[in-house]
Design a protein around this motif. Structure first.
Motif, short mmCIF file in Angstrom:
data_model
loop_
_atom_site.label_atom_id
_atom_site.label_comp_id
_atom_site.label_asym_id
_atom_site.label_seq_id
_atom_site.Cartn_x
_atom_site.Cartn_y
_atom_site.Cartn_z
N MET A 52 0.81 -1.21 0.00
CA MET A 52 0.00 0.00 0.00
C MET A 52 0.84 1.26 0.00
SD MET A 52 -1.45 0.21 3.95
CE MET A 52 -2.53 -1.17 3.69
N THR A 53 0.17 2.35 -0.35
CA THR A 53 0.69 3.69 -0.19
C THR A 53 -0.52 4.61 -0.17
OG1 THR A 53 2.33 5.31 -0.96
CG2 THR A 53 1.04 4.18 -2.66
N SER A 54 -0.30 5.92 -0.17
CA SER A 54 -1.43 6.86 -0.10
C SER A 54 -1.13 8.13 -0.88
CB SER A 54 -1.75 7.24 1.36
OG SER A 54 -2.24 6.16 2.11
N ALA A 55 -2.19 8.86 -1.15
CA ALA A 55 -2.10 10.22 -1.66
C ALA A 55 -3.02 11.08 -0.80
CB ALA A 55 -2.52 10.29 -3.13
N GLY A 56 -2.71 12.38 -0.74
CA GLY A 56 -3.56 13.28 0.04
C GLY A 56 -2.80 13.94 1.17
N ALA A 57 -3.55 14.65 2.01
CA ALA A 57 -2.93 15.36 3.15
C ALA A 57 -2.36 14.38 4.16
CB ALA A 57 -3.96 16.27 3.81
N CYS A 98 -6.37 9.23 0.03
CA CYS A 98 -6.67 8.20 -0.97
C CYS A 98 -5.71 7.06 -0.69
CB CYS A 98 -6.48 8.74 -2.38
SG CYS A 98 -6.69 7.47 -3.67
N LEU A 99 -6.21 6.03 -0.02
CA LEU A 99 -5.39 4.85 0.27
C LEU A 99 -5.31 4.00 -1.00
CD1 LEU A 99 -3.90 3.02 2.30
CD2 LEU A 99 -6.12 2.01 2.85
N ILE A 100 -4.12 3.58 -1.35
CA ILE A 100 -3.88 2.79 -2.55
C ILE A 100 -3.39 1.41 -2.12
CG2 ILE A 100 -2.58 2.63 -4.71
CD1 ILE A 100 -2.17 5.75 -4.42
N ASN A 101 -4.22 0.39 -2.33
CA ASN A 101 -3.84 -0.99 -2.00
C ASN A 101 -3.59 -1.76 -3.28
OD1 ASN A 101 -4.01 -0.86 0.81
ND2 ASN A 101 -6.19 -1.33 0.82
N TYR A 102 -2.48 -2.49 -3.33
CA TYR A 102 -2.18 -3.34 -4.48
C TYR A 102 -2.25 -4.80 -4.06
CZ TYR A 102 0.19 -5.85 -8.15
OH TYR A 102 0.48 -6.77 -9.12
N TYR A 103 -3.10 -5.56 -4.76
CA TYR A 103 -3.26 -6.99 -4.52
C TYR A 103 -2.62 -7.76 -5.67
CZ TYR A 103 -7.18 -5.75 -1.35
OH TYR A 103 -7.98 -5.23 -0.35
N ASN A 104 -1.61 -8.56 -5.38
CA ASN A 104 -1.13 -9.47 -6.41
C ASN A 104 -1.79 -10.82 -6.19
OD1 ASN A 104 0.22 -10.47 -4.20
ND2 ASN A 104 2.25 -9.91 -4.91
N LEU A 145 -8.56 1.78 -4.68
CA LEU A 145 -8.42 3.12 -4.11
C LEU A 145 -9.56 3.34 -3.13
CD1 LEU A 145 -7.86 5.07 -7.46
CD2 LEU A 145 -6.13 3.97 -6.03
N THR A 146 -9.25 3.77 -1.91
CA THR A 146 -10.32 4.13 -0.99
C THR A 146 -10.12 5.56 -0.53
OG1 THR A 146 -9.14 3.12 0.88
CG2 THR A 146 -10.85 1.80 -0.18
N LEU A 147 -11.16 6.34 -0.74
CA LEU A 147 -11.14 7.77 -0.39
C LEU A 147 -11.83 7.96 0.95
CD1 LEU A 147 -12.14 9.09 -3.92
CD2 LEU A 147 -9.87 9.04 -2.92
#
Length: 200
Positions: free
Chosen positions: A52-57, A103-109, A194-196
């Motif tokens: 995971m990573t994120s975007a936003g404040a 905006c949480l960014i989760n990557y599922y392989n 993506l979860t906002l």
């Protein structure tokens, strides 16, 4: 586009067409370069199967210190801004009063999953959580507002958007498995979710 209501979850099947999905992936590339994916560890010390990573404040993180939002990536840099296209999806479906902080960014392989959990690290549960699926199909499980009891599952496909608000805001939910290779959106396969969230 089809709209389904399942236990209060507002599911917009096919909300994003193929071109829009491709544009979102292009918008995410500089974010992933500036704030690389990392594999988080739960407070109990268990390594999660998603990266995971994120975007936003702020970004959502977990480690031995607990679950929380913080203003910087674990490697020290500030989180990149949330792309305008993603914000517009929030404004169209969730709220025009306030933009999300995260905006949480989760990557599922292949083989990754997410156990049943509640999104409850936010300060105000009156704001919904908006989820965007990109890439491979995911078996999404919906539970109750307390642990246990009957659950229901639905396959989420690339371009689907889910709004969790009202009674569904604190419902347990998770991803049981990924159907690897069902989408060509990501060159190496896998799923991005993506979860906002309004965090504060």
């Amino acid at each position: 586009m089809a709209r389904l209501l399942l236990r209060g979850f507002d599911i917009r099947k096919g909300y994003l067409n193929t071109a829009a999905q491709g544009q979102l992936i292009d918008d995410l590339r500089p974010i992933l370069k500036a704030a690389p994916l990392f594999r988080p560890v739960t407070p109990s010390g268990k390594e999660m199967s998603v990266r995971m990573t994120s975007a936003g404040a702020v970004g959502w993180v977990t480690d031995r210190s607990g679950y929380r939002y913080q203003s910087r990536h674990p490697k020290g840099g500030a989180w990149p801004g949330i792309p305008e296209m993603i914000l517009n999806i929030w404004r169209n479906l969730a709220s025009t009063e306030r933009d999300p902080d995260c905006c949480l960014i989760n990557y599922y392989n292949e083989g990754a999953r997410m156990g049943l959990h509640q999104d409850k690290d936010e300060a105000d549960f009156s704001w919904p959580v908006l989820s965007i699926s990109l890439g491979d199909d995911a078996l999404f499980r919906i539970g109750n507002t307390t642990r246990g009891g009957k659950t229901e599952s639905i396959w989420l496909n690339s371009g689907d958007v889910v709004l969790m608000g009202g009674p569904a805001r604190l419902a347990f939910h998770g991803v049981d498995r990924i159907r690897h290779g069902t989408s060509k959106l990501l060159p190496k396969g896998g799923r991005i979710n993506l979860t906002l969230r309004v965090a504060h």
